[in-house]
Write an enzyme that holds these catalytic residues in place. Structure first.
Site, short mmCIF file in Angstrom:
data_model
loop_
_atom_site.label_atom_id
_atom_site.label_comp_id
_atom_site.label_asym_id
_atom_site.label_seq_id
_atom_site.Cartn_x
_atom_site.Cartn_y
_atom_site.Cartn_z
CE LYS A 180 34.11 47.88 34.03
NZ LYS A 180 33.87 46.69 33.25
CE LYS A 191 33.02 45.08 40.11
NZ LYS A 191 32.37 44.17 39.24
CE LYS A 243 35.20 38.58 34.48
NZ LYS A 243 34.43 39.69 33.89
P1 ATP Z 1 35.40 43.52 34.93
O1 ATP Z 1 36.51 43.55 35.93
O2 ATP Z 1 35.85 43.16 33.56
O3 ATP Z 1 34.52 44.73 34.97
P2 ATP Z 1 33.89 41.88 36.71
O4 ATP Z 1 34.88 41.02 37.46
O5 ATP Z 1 33.29 43.01 37.41
O6 ATP Z 1 34.50 42.32 35.32
P3 ATP Z 1 31.59 40.90 35.21
O7 ATP Z 1 31.83 40.02 34.06
O8 ATP Z 1 31.30 42.32 34.91
O9 ATP Z 1 32.79 40.83 36.24
O10 ATP Z 1 30.42 40.31 36.10
C1 ATP Z 1 29.89 39.02 36.04
C2 ATP Z 1 29.01 38.80 37.25
O11 ATP Z 1 29.81 38.72 38.45
C3 ATP Z 1 28.01 39.94 37.51
O12 ATP Z 1 26.79 39.36 37.93
C4 ATP Z 1 28.61 40.72 38.64
O13 ATP Z 1 27.64 41.36 39.43
C5 ATP Z 1 29.30 39.62 39.43
N1 ATP Z 1 30.43 40.17 40.19
C6 ATP Z 1 31.53 40.76 39.67
N2 ATP Z 1 32.39 41.13 40.63
C7 ATP Z 1 31.80 40.77 41.81
C8 ATP Z 1 32.17 40.91 43.19
N3 ATP Z 1 33.33 41.47 43.51
N4 ATP Z 1 31.34 40.45 44.14
C9 ATP Z 1 30.15 39.86 43.80
N5 ATP Z 1 29.74 39.71 42.52
C10 ATP Z 1 30.53 40.16 41.54
#
Ligand code: ATP
Ligand code: LTN
Length: 336
Positions: free
Chosen positions: A117, A199, A202
């Site tokens: 990040k 990965k 969002k």
């Molecule tokens: P950001 O993009 O804002 O960092 P994010 O999409 O990574 O957000 P988070 O809110 O940080 O999402 O994560 C919420 C949950 O979703 C966490 O348990 C995280 O491990 C899971 N998660 C996020 N992205 C993935 C993915 N690509 N595959 C599986 N699990 C995920």
């Protein structure tokens, strides 16, 4: 008299930093729903975590409410679990401070999410982004959590929460329960549709990279059609070909079919056919979620009532833990 064994406690959260994606759903929220009947579950909208990256205030507020609604639309049942917004329970920030004084700079420097990040946001490498795992440890440890259902990307953060808990317990006396991660094989890491070695996230600036749980059927089909694959045009699971492998994994999650069944089904057919099938299966899966979401998202009174009850229930547990911690570190008792 028979006494009922105490149920294990589950805690998890997601950040309202965008619309939740199928990565969040398959990696985390689906498991939250599966666990809610058997355990004491506490689920949170982590708005304090979200501000480690710049957020537009009105949008953050709106998304906090929407994230609540999405959890419920996905099947999280506010009658069965405690559902709350992180900033409405100030104990999270308060414990976080004490824990940060029991966390080493070197430990935080090794966190891969921080490295990723900060590389992405070179103009805003703030201290919160760095200490984020401490706040996450506070979230988990406040509730005597046994299990934390998350995607594979969060394993390192659970590990540091354990390190911090262990350090505190041995420096003072046993205080925190040791949490463990709960990661399932299927949803463990859903990859970006545009850069399948990364990965799905969002907050990716390119919306083609992710499927939001609220995307229209047309958008879902279009995004899968444009998903990056290779030029072999062979629907075969192969870690060296992350694009097609990710799509096979997703199709398996949406339909329950095994990899072998999928390879057989698409043997001799091109990527076009397969991508369309993945898109349709995804849209079918999200249909029910979207309908439920539409029914509740504008009912602010209903959602705010859940938040209120949730923050009251969470506070009751959290402040008990915090009082114990304050006493153990030697803070002067609150005036009565
Ligand atoms: P950001 O993009 O804002 O960092 P994010 O999409 O990574 O957000 P988070 O809110 O940080 O999402 O994560 C919420 C949950 O979703 C966490 O348990 C995280 O491990 C899971 N998660 C996020 N992205 C993935 C993915 N690509 N595959 C599986 N699990 C995920
Ligand atoms: N850090 C997580 C979201 C999150 C979380 C938590 C997950 C915040 N607090 C506590 C589990 C337990 C993330 O960024 N994916």
């Amino acid at each position: 008299m028979e006494t009922e064994a105490k149920k294990q406690t589950i805690f998890s959260a997601a950040q309202p930093s965008g619309n939740l994606t199928i990565g969040n759903y398959l990696g985390a929220i689906k498991n939250w729903v599966d666990l809610q009947d058997k355990f004491d579950c506490i689920y949170c909208v982590a708005d304090m975590h979200a501000i480690t990256v710049k957020q537009e205030p009105a949008l953050l507020r709106r998304r906090t409410l929407e994230t609540m609604a999405i959890y419920i639309a996905c099947g999280v049942d506010p009658e069965k679990v405690v559902l709350f917004v992180q900033s409405q329970v100030p104990a999270h920030a308060e414990l976080s401070w004490v824990l940060s004084c029991n966390t080493m700079f070197g430990e935080l420097s090794r966190m891969t999410q921080f490295k990723d990040k900060s590389a992405k946001n070179t103009g805003n490498v703030n201290a919160g982004l760095f200490t984020y795992p401490v706040l996450m440890a506070a979230d988990i440890l406040l509730y005597n959590t046994d299990l934390v259902p998350v995607g594979a990307d969060q394993k390192q953060h659970i590990e540091i929460a354990r390190t911090i808990a262990q350090r505190f317990n041995s420096a003072y006396s046993p205080t925190f329960t040791m949490p463990r991660e709960y990661v399932t094989k299927e949803g463990t890491k859903i990859m970006s549709l545009q850069e399948p070695e990364k990965k799905m996230s969002k907050s990716d600036p390119n919306p083609l990279a992710y499927i939001s749980l609220l995307d229209s059927r047309d958008d879902i089909i279009k995004k899968f059609k444009k998903a990056v694959t290779d030029c072999e045009a062979l629907v075969k699971y192969d870690e060296a070909r992350p694009g097609i492998t990710n799509l096979i994994n997703l199709y398996s999650c949406f339909t329950g079919k095994t990899v072998a069944e999928i390879e057989r089904e698409f043997d001799g057919r091109g990527y076009g056919d397969f991508k369309l099938a993945v898109g349709e299966a995804c849209a079918d899966m999200l249909d029910g979620v979207q309908n439920r979401y539409k029914e509740i998202v504008d009912d602010k009174a209903y959602l705010e009532d859940i938040m209120k009850k949730g923050s009251e229930a969470a506070s009751r547990i959290a402040y008990k833990t915090l009082a114990k911690v304050y006493r153990k570190v030697g803070f002067y008792p609150q005036p009565r």
